[in-house]
Scaffold this active site. Structure first.
Site, PDB file in Angstrom:
ATOM      1  N   CYS A 102       0.847  -1.196   0.000  1.00  0.00           N
ATOM      2  CA  CYS A 102       0.000   0.000   0.000  1.00  0.00           C
ATOM      3  C   CYS A 102       0.885   1.249   0.000  1.00  0.00           C
ATOM      4  O   CYS A 102       1.520   1.541  -1.002  1.00  0.00           O
ATOM      5  CB  CYS A 102      -0.987  -0.039   1.166  1.00  0.00           C
ATOM      6  SG  CYS A 102      -2.360   1.134   0.992  1.00  0.00           S
ATOM      7  N   HIS A 192      -3.432  -5.348   0.589  1.00  0.00           N
ATOM      8  CA  HIS A 192      -2.844  -5.713   1.878  1.00  0.00           C
ATOM      9  C   HIS A 192      -2.846  -7.235   2.056  1.00  0.00           C
ATOM     10  O   HIS A 192      -3.793  -7.791   2.623  1.00  0.00           O
ATOM     11  CB  HIS A 192      -3.637  -5.071   3.014  1.00  0.00           C
ATOM     12  CG  HIS A 192      -3.460  -3.597   3.132  1.00  0.00           C
ATOM     13  ND1 HIS A 192      -2.496  -3.021   3.936  1.00  0.00           N
ATOM     14  CD2 HIS A 192      -4.127  -2.571   2.542  1.00  0.00           C
ATOM     15  CE1 HIS A 192      -2.574  -1.709   3.835  1.00  0.00           C
ATOM     16  NE2 HIS A 192      -3.548  -1.409   2.995  1.00  0.00           N
ATOM     17  N   GLU A 194      -1.293  -8.847   4.150  1.00  0.00           N
ATOM     18  CA  GLU A 194      -1.200  -9.138   5.585  1.00  0.00           C
ATOM     19  C   GLU A 194      -2.540  -9.051   6.299  1.00  0.00           C
ATOM     20  O   GLU A 194      -2.680  -9.513   7.442  1.00  0.00           O
ATOM     21  CB  GLU A 194      -0.203  -8.175   6.248  1.00  0.00           C
ATOM     22  CG  GLU A 194      -0.748  -6.819   6.660  1.00  0.00           C
ATOM     23  CD  GLU A 194      -0.986  -5.830   5.517  1.00  0.00           C
ATOM     24  OE1 GLU A 194      -1.304  -4.665   5.803  1.00  0.00           O
ATOM     25  OE2 GLU A 194      -0.851  -6.225   4.338  1.00  0.00           O
TER      26      GLU A 194
END
Length: 248
Positions: A102, A192, A194
């Site tokens: 990002c 993202h 994660e």
């Protein structure tokens, strides 16, 4: 043991499951690389947003720059981004592996000669359909992934031009530059990997409503997509870990 420098740009923006996947033993992401040969990876997470100092020189085996609600050159609000940019520059010059998420991906794009614009295009929030581009076929991280993917998004700013010579890997309907590679070992993503469905469920619903989204639907979509998405981004994390080991 190879150490990875992780720059955290906000209190809720830790490496989360992506960090867990990077440090998992015994998996190579389909690369065929003996992950035991280079030893396990270890993360040095620097809470730069909280004043923790970043090194002047990059001596780690890899660099990961996480997301945050900032522009990559917002030095007034986030003075540490100037040093982060210097570390990215050093990594690019020395071909040290980089993974930017990002804001981190935007910073990588800017450092390598691309452009980023604030509040550009249609905001993306929650699990979003992504398309693997033909250019990704031989990419060390994205090659061989399913042509249709999903990734968790949470951005209003966007990359508007890739760096010269960059390989454009993934796109979405509303934000073209979802993943790219600059050089041989530096990757940036807009989404993202994660972030899990549980993370999305904890986001402020008023922000989704402000963008015309139904928070309940955003949560349900993330829950539906999460199992398949997690398998894919775990593979990408393992592949990046293999690149780090090879580079070391």
């Amino acid at each position: 043991m190879t150490r990875v420098l992780v720059v955290q740009n906000g209190p809720r923006g830790g490496p989360k499951r992506f960090g867990d996947w990077l440090t998992e033993p015994g998996a190579d992401g389909g690369t065929g690389v003996d992950v035991g040969a280079g030893g396990p990876l270890a993360l040095d997470v620097v809470h730069a947003y909280d004043g923790a100092p970043l090194p002047a020189r990059l001596t780690h085996g890899a660099l990961v720059v996480l997301g945050g609600g900032l522009m990559p050159d917002d030095h007034a609000r986030a003075p540490w981004l100037r040093r982060t940019r210097e570390l990215v520059d050093q990594a690019l010059e020395a071909a040290v592996p980089v993974f930017g998420i990002c804001l981190g991906g935007q910073l990588l794009a800017q450092a390598a000669g691309g452009t980023v614009r604030a509040e550009h295009g249609v905001p993306e929030v929650g699990s979003t359909a992504l398309t693997l581009r033909a250019e990704a076929a031989d990419d060390p991280l994205f090659g061989g992934l399913p042509p249709r993917l999903t990734g968790v998004e949470n951005h209003v700013d966007a990359i508007t031009a890739l760096p010269p010579g960059a390989r454009w890997l993934v796109e979405s309907e509303n934000c073209p530059y979802q993943a790219f590679r600059s050089g041989e070992r530096a990757w940036g993503v807009q989404f993202h990997p994660e972030a899990s469905a549980a993370d999305v469920a904890g986001w402020p619903p008023e922000r989704m409503t402000r963008h015309g989204l139904d928070p309940g639907e955003v949560r349900r979509t993330a829950e539906r997509d999460d199992p398949a998405s997690a398998r894919i981004w775990r593979t990408v994390a393992h592949r990046f870990a293999a690149v780090v080991r090879e580079a070391g």
